[in-house]
Design a protein around this motif. Structure first.
Motif, PDB file in Angstrom:
ATOM      1  N   ASP A  67       0.835  -1.209   0.000  1.00 25.45           N
ATOM      2  CA  ASP A  67       0.000   0.000   0.000  1.00 25.45           C
ATOM      3  C   ASP A  67       0.867   1.256   0.000  1.00 25.45           C
ATOM      4  OD1 ASP A  67      -2.265  -1.564   0.011  1.00 25.45           O
ATOM      5  OD2 ASP A  67      -2.610  -1.386   2.177  1.00 25.45           O
ATOM      6  N   LEU A  70       2.617   1.654  -3.453  1.00 24.30           N
ATOM      7  CA  LEU A  70       1.714   2.171  -4.488  1.00 24.30           C
ATOM      8  C   LEU A  70       1.485   3.671  -4.313  1.00 24.30           C
ATOM      9  CD1 LEU A  70      -0.871  -0.756  -4.697  1.00 24.30           C
ATOM     10  CD2 LEU A  70       0.960  -0.191  -6.307  1.00 24.30           C
ATOM     11  N   LYS A  73       4.480   5.241  -5.748  1.00 23.62           N
ATOM     12  CA  LYS A  73       4.421   5.172  -7.214  1.00 23.62           C
ATOM     13  C   LYS A  73       3.605   6.330  -7.781  1.00 23.62           C
ATOM     14  CE  LYS A  73       2.781   2.121 -10.938  1.00 23.62           C
ATOM     15  NZ  LYS A  73       3.924   2.323 -11.836  1.00 23.62           N
ATOM     16  N   ARG A  74       2.584   6.742  -7.046  1.00 25.81           N
ATOM     17  CA  ARG A  74       1.763   7.874  -7.493  1.00 25.81           C
ATOM     18  C   ARG A  74       2.437   9.216  -7.227  1.00 25.81           C
ATOM     19  NH1 ARG A  74      -2.164   4.608  -4.890  1.00 25.81           N
ATOM     20  NH2 ARG A  74      -2.035   5.931  -3.023  1.00 25.81           N
ATOM     21  N   ILE A 365       3.697  -4.642 -11.061  1.00 24.52           N
ATOM     22  CA  ILE A 365       2.408  -4.241 -10.506  1.00 24.52           C
ATOM     23  C   ILE A 365       1.990  -2.933 -11.157  1.00 24.52           C
ATOM     24  CG2 ILE A 365       1.201  -3.524  -8.410  1.00 24.52           C
ATOM     25  CD1 ILE A 365       2.994  -5.421  -6.866  1.00 24.52           C
TER      26      ILE A 365
END
Length: 366
Positions: A67, A70, A73-74, A365
């Motif tokens: 979590d 991710l 990653k944003r 992913i």
């Protein structure tokens, strides 16, 4: 002003089978799962980091780590990397302060960032952190299992050039552990150093019995003989065997430990402690208090081990590093064999590129 711009972030999942099931913190493991974070700056400069919380010891789960990855990653693309973060003097902490990154995530992200910077400067990670970093790191062989297995593994590792060993103890059958230590010392005949690791399995009386029976001349120190650190002085007073702390460092500040007689060694696992910068700061503080320090693996993939070896080389440590863990993996993410030879890891290269990895073992992913 930012030093570099992060242009892209990718996350990959891996699940590497182990040679046999073993238990960590009471949890059985048959495979090692984790993630790689891949940072790019421009078209050619890249850095990888291993994010692999260890079930039974890590405070965070795989899903919790994912979590956070991710979210990174944003949010990380187009971010400027603050200049000078490779000095490990608090700038990384300032940058990540609002993110509350979990320990394994912090280790992986910092690894990727520092590899990115090292590659941009055409140096190894160890030379990025210290211009006087050593070109190799001595590793201690990890021994566990039956007495027969321990002796066979010891002889094989001696032939490979190992000069230091860690013996796993802490079973309910203390007499067997004592016998292993005695037999191991007889086989080595002074050719290598031995320390033991009980992983807090005993109470004080059991540890005292073990210590008195093996004697202070048979092992250089013992890791985590029991959970209650206030009992270390009594153990040391009665056995003269120094104590090292590992798991306890997650819950105790160094200032609270400096007056404990008999505590002489700290074993630092960046994946559990919260990253490279925090480990570096603990290392500096430990030196001021006069403790020895060793860098150790939390069963990361070869990508994580490369980073840990680089950190150890930059730290100028006298103690051997605890990086002899890939032998429990049936396969690894590195295409080429981990650079371990004659009991030492070569750290002259130490920057991981895409070409070094087996992407057949990685799942991107989206």
């Amino acid at each position: 002003m930012g030093f570099m711009i992060i242009t892209s972030v990718d996350i990959y999942k891996y699940a590497l089978p182990l040679t046999g099931p073993f238990s960590v913190g009471g949890q059985p493991l048959s495979q090692r799962q984790g993630y790689l974070i891949h940072l790019m700056s421009g078209q050619e400069i890249e850095g990888f980091g291993d994010v692999s919380p260890l079930p039974g010891l890590s405070e965070e789960s795989l899903q919790e780590a994912l979590d956070q990855l991710l979210a990174l990653k944003r949010n990380l693309p187009h971010a400027s990397i603050p200049a000078g973060i490779e000095r490990l003097n608090g700038k990384l902490d300032d940058w990540f302060n609002d993110l509350a990154l979990m320990p394994s995530v912090r280790f992986g992200v910092e690894s990727a960032l520092l590899h990115l910077i090292a590659q941009s400067k055409s140096v190894s990670l160890s030379k990025l952190l210290s211009s006087k970093a050593s070109d190799s790191v001595r590793i201690h062989g990890l021994l566990s299992g039956s007495k027969e297995q321990v002796i066979q593994d010891t002889l094989n590792l001696i032939d490979q050039g190992f000069t230091a060993f860690k013996l796993k103890v802490g079973s309910d059958r203390i007499e067997e552990d004592i016998d292993k230590v005695r037999t191991l010392n007889a086989v080595l005949s002074g050719r290598a150093l031995v320390h033991a690791d009980a992983n807090q399995a005993w109470d004080l009386n059991q540890a005292l019995y073990f210590g008195r029976e093996v004697g202070c001349a048979s092992i250089t120190y013992i890791e985590e003989p029991f959970a209650d650190i206030t009992q270390i002085p009594e153990f040391y007073d009665q056995t003269l065997i120094p104590v090292a702390l590992d798991e306890s460092l997650k819950t105790h500040k160094l200032d609270d430990l400096k007056s404990i007689d008999g505590l002489e060694m700290l074993i630092l696992k960046p994946t559990l402690l919260g990253g490279i910068e925090k480990t570096w700061q603990i290392l500096s503080q430990a030196r001021r208090f006069g403790w020895g320090v060793g860098i150790s693996s939390a069963f990361e993939s070869g990508v994580g081990l490369i980073t840990l070896a680089q950190l150890s080389a930059a730290s100028h440590l006298k103690s051997s590093a605890g990086l002899d863990t890939l032998k429990w993996f049936k396969t690894d993410l590195l295409r080429e064999k981990f650079p371990l030879e004659k009991g030492k890891v070569n750290t002259t290269r130490g920057v991981i590129r895409s070409a070094d990895l087996d992407f057949n073992l990685l799942e991107r992913i989206i």
